[in-house]
Every structure is written in C-alpha cells, then in structure tokens.
Design a protein around this motif. Structure first.
Motif, PDB file in Angstrom:
ATOM      1  N   TYR A   1       0.843  -1.199   0.000  1.00 29.36           N
ATOM      2  CA  TYR A   1       0.000   0.000   0.000  1.00 29.36           C
ATOM      3  C   TYR A   1       0.879   1.249   0.000  1.00 29.36           C
ATOM      4  O   TYR A   1       1.935   1.276   0.610  1.00 29.36           O
ATOM      5  CB  TYR A   1      -0.875   0.039   1.261  1.00 29.36           C
ATOM      6  CG  TYR A   1      -1.741  -1.167   1.487  1.00 29.36           C
ATOM      7  CD1 TYR A   1      -1.237  -2.303   2.098  1.00 29.36           C
ATOM      8  CD2 TYR A   1      -3.088  -1.164   1.126  1.00 29.36           C
ATOM      9  CE1 TYR A   1      -2.038  -3.416   2.331  1.00 29.36           C
ATOM     10  CE2 TYR A   1      -3.902  -2.265   1.352  1.00 29.36           C
ATOM     11  CZ  TYR A   1      -3.362  -3.384   1.955  1.00 29.36           C
ATOM     12  OH  TYR A   1      -4.158  -4.480   2.184  1.00 29.36           O
TER      13      TYR A   1
ATOM     14  N   TYR B   1       0.439   5.352   1.045  1.00 30.46           N
ATOM     15  CA  TYR B   1      -0.370   6.372   1.702  1.00 30.46           C
ATOM     16  C   TYR B   1       0.401   7.688   1.651  1.00 30.46           C
ATOM     17  O   TYR B   1       1.611   7.716   1.460  1.00 30.46           O
ATOM     18  CB  TYR B   1      -0.615   6.018   3.180  1.00 30.46           C
ATOM     19  CG  TYR B   1      -1.450   4.797   3.437  1.00 30.46           C
ATOM     20  CD1 TYR B   1      -0.884   3.526   3.451  1.00 30.46           C
ATOM     21  CD2 TYR B   1      -2.816   4.905   3.702  1.00 30.46           C
ATOM     22  CE1 TYR B   1      -1.649   2.402   3.705  1.00 30.46           C
ATOM     23  CE2 TYR B   1      -3.598   3.779   3.964  1.00 30.46           C
ATOM     24  CZ  TYR B   1      -2.994   2.539   3.959  1.00 30.46           C
ATOM     25  OH  TYR B   1      -3.760   1.422   4.226  1.00 30.46           O
TER      26      TYR B   1
ATOM     27  N   ILE C   1      -3.523  10.933   7.212  1.00 24.55           N
ATOM     28  CA  ILE C   1      -2.848  10.025   6.309  1.00 24.55           C
ATOM     29  C   ILE C   1      -3.923   9.444   5.388  1.00 24.55           C
ATOM     30  O   ILE C   1      -4.925   8.898   5.861  1.00 24.55           O
ATOM     31  CB  ILE C   1      -2.147   8.898   7.093  1.00 24.55           C
ATOM     32  CG1 ILE C   1      -1.075   9.501   8.020  1.00 24.55           C
ATOM     33  CG2 ILE C   1      -1.544   7.885   6.126  1.00 24.55           C
ATOM     34  CD1 ILE C   1      -0.468   8.493   8.979  1.00 24.55           C
TER      35      ILE C   1
ATOM     36  N   PHE D   1      -5.043   7.104   1.922  1.00 26.21           N
ATOM     37  CA  PHE D   1      -4.745   5.987   1.042  1.00 26.21           C
ATOM     38  C   PHE D   1      -4.530   6.472  -0.378  1.00 26.21           C
ATOM     39  O   PHE D   1      -5.268   7.331  -0.881  1.00 26.21           O
ATOM     40  CB  PHE D   1      -5.919   5.012   1.101  1.00 26.21           C
ATOM     41  CG  PHE D   1      -5.935   3.972   0.026  1.00 26.21           C
ATOM     42  CD1 PHE D   1      -6.773   4.088  -1.071  1.00 26.21           C
ATOM     43  CD2 PHE D   1      -5.105   2.867   0.110  1.00 26.21           C
ATOM     44  CE1 PHE D   1      -6.801   3.126  -2.056  1.00 26.21           C
ATOM     45  CE2 PHE D   1      -5.126   1.888  -0.874  1.00 26.21           C
ATOM     46  CZ  PHE D   1      -5.975   2.021  -1.954  1.00 26.21           C
TER      47      PHE D   1
ATOM     48  N   PHE E   1       4.013   7.245   2.851  1.00 26.12           N
ATOM     49  CA  PHE E   1       4.217   6.006   3.593  1.00 26.12           C
ATOM     50  C   PHE E   1       3.918   4.812   2.712  1.00 26.12           C
ATOM     51  O   PHE E   1       2.996   4.831   1.901  1.00 26.12           O
ATOM     52  CB  PHE E   1       3.284   5.934   4.808  1.00 26.12           C
ATOM     53  CG  PHE E   1       3.570   6.932   5.883  1.00 26.12           C
ATOM     54  CD1 PHE E   1       2.842   8.104   5.983  1.00 26.12           C
ATOM     55  CD2 PHE E   1       4.567   6.695   6.813  1.00 26.12           C
ATOM     56  CE1 PHE E   1       3.100   9.026   6.977  1.00 26.12           C
ATOM     57  CE2 PHE E   1       4.828   7.612   7.819  1.00 26.12           C
ATOM     58  CZ  PHE E   1       4.098   8.775   7.898  1.00 26.12           C
TER      59      PHE E   1
END
Lengths: 111, 116
Positions: free
Chosen positions: B33, B35, B43, B45, B91
C-alpha cells in the motif's frame, strides 16, 4: 463510508499520570479499529486492534482501548505515562479502501 | 526480519522536476500500500497492489502520479512533474495475503517530500 475523528490534536501529561486519547468513528458496517503509534523517524507501529471480539482490547506497552458501539468511540488509555510514550498516535478504521486514519494526536510527556 | 524500508528518507526538489520514491516491503508480503500525509492532515490511502497487480488505485490524486511494482517485490511511486501541493510524507505499508481485510499493515518510516 467510514471516518475517524481524533478529538485532541495535542495532549500533554506528566510522567506517571494516566493517558487518555479520544477517538470517535463512523462506519456503515461493523468496523475493525486500530491504534497506531509513530515515534520520530520511525514507521507506524500497531498498538492494538479491535476486530469484534472482546470490547476491551489490550495492546503493547500497557495501552488498552475500549470499543463502545453506543458511543461510537474507541478511546486509548494507559494508567501511567512514561517518557518513552511521547509520540503521535493515530486511530484507524478499516474500510473498503484499505485504512482510514484520524488526524493524529501528539502526546507530550512532561518529567 | 527486516521491516518495510523506504528510500529516500527525505527529498527536496523544485516544482516541475521528477521524483521517484521506492518501497521495499517485508519479504513474502503480497499486499503493498501507498499512503500520503500532506501538511499535518490525515494520512490518506493512495493505492494497493496485490503482487504486481494494482488492486485499487482510487486514491491516486491525478495522472502525475505513477506507481509500479514490477515482479511483485519492491514498488516505486513516481511524481512527474511535481507540484507544490505534492509536498508531504509518503508512507508504504505491506501485509501478507489473506482473505481477512482487517489484518495489520506494517508501515515503513516514510519519505518526506518537499517541493519548492
């Protein structure tokens, strides 16, 4: 749709006193909820998770959280703060698109 | 066991330039993933890979962002051309493949991108 509201952007406590970080959620179905913590220059670390089992969830480092469906809350608590608890904490709800994060609460611990 | 790693840790570029961020997930994790956290906000997605396939890219802000995961191992996120509003912390997270969507995701330390 789901959303998360962390009610305090900053919380300051004295070492040895209790910690309360507040989180309210909204979800169109029975959610799973998490608390993550981020220490400076570190990745997000899972503290604990609720997945429809026991409503009182115990996590690492003495933290725990209670899922209250009637109040749509998932507050994080710790009986006695330690200096090493100073970090940013995120309340997170699962959703169709991976995870939905709250805006974060920065915890300061005073000596 | 090594955790999720991200490179670089910081990147400062000028508007209009190109930047490529890299994420190495935990070995064996099929889910990856991305982010982003912009200016102290939530945060959010961006997208989700299962192995080399994009499972969900509905969070990608616009077509200046391109994510790849060739071979199903590491992933790159390219921003071209970068704009001021792209500044933030990116992230990466990974998790093992499972039918349970509510398992823990393991996060990297993030890449702080500053666009001047």
């Amino acid at each position: 749709a789901q959303s998360v509201t962390q009610l305090d952007s900053h919380v300051s406590v004295s070492e040895g006193t209790p910690v309360l970080l507040r989180c309210n959620y909204s979800s169109s179905y029975s959610p799973s909820l998490f608390w993550y913590v981020q220490h400076p220059n570190k990745g997000l670390q899972l503290l604990l998770k609720y997945t429809s089992a026991a409503t009182l969830v115990k996590g690492i480092n003495g933290f725990e959280a209670e899922f209250k469906k009637s109040e749509t809350s998932f507050h994080l608590t710790k009986p006695s703060a330690h200096m090493s608890d100073a970090a940013e904490y995120f309340c997170v709800v699962t959703g169709r698109r991976a995870l939905t994060f709250g805006s974060g609460t920065r915890l300061q611990v005073q000596p | 066991e090594a955790g999720v790693t991200q490179f670089p840790s910081h990147s400062v570029i000028e508007k209009g330039q190109t930047v490529t961020l890299r994420c190495d997930p935990i070995s064996g994790h099929d889910n990856l993933y991305w982010y982003r956290r912009v200016m102290g906000k939530e945060i959010k997605f961006l997208l989700h890979f299962v192995k080399e396939s994009k499972q969900d890219e509905s969070g990608m802000p616009n077509n200046r962002f391109l994510a790849e995961r060739t071979g199903g191992t590491y992933s790159t996120l390219k921003v071209q051309p970068a704009e001021l509003e792209d500044s933030g912390v990116y992230f990466c997270a990974s998790s093992p493949w499972t039918s349970n969507l509510y398992n823990e995701q393991f996060f990297g330390p993030g890449t702080r991108l500053t666009v001047l």
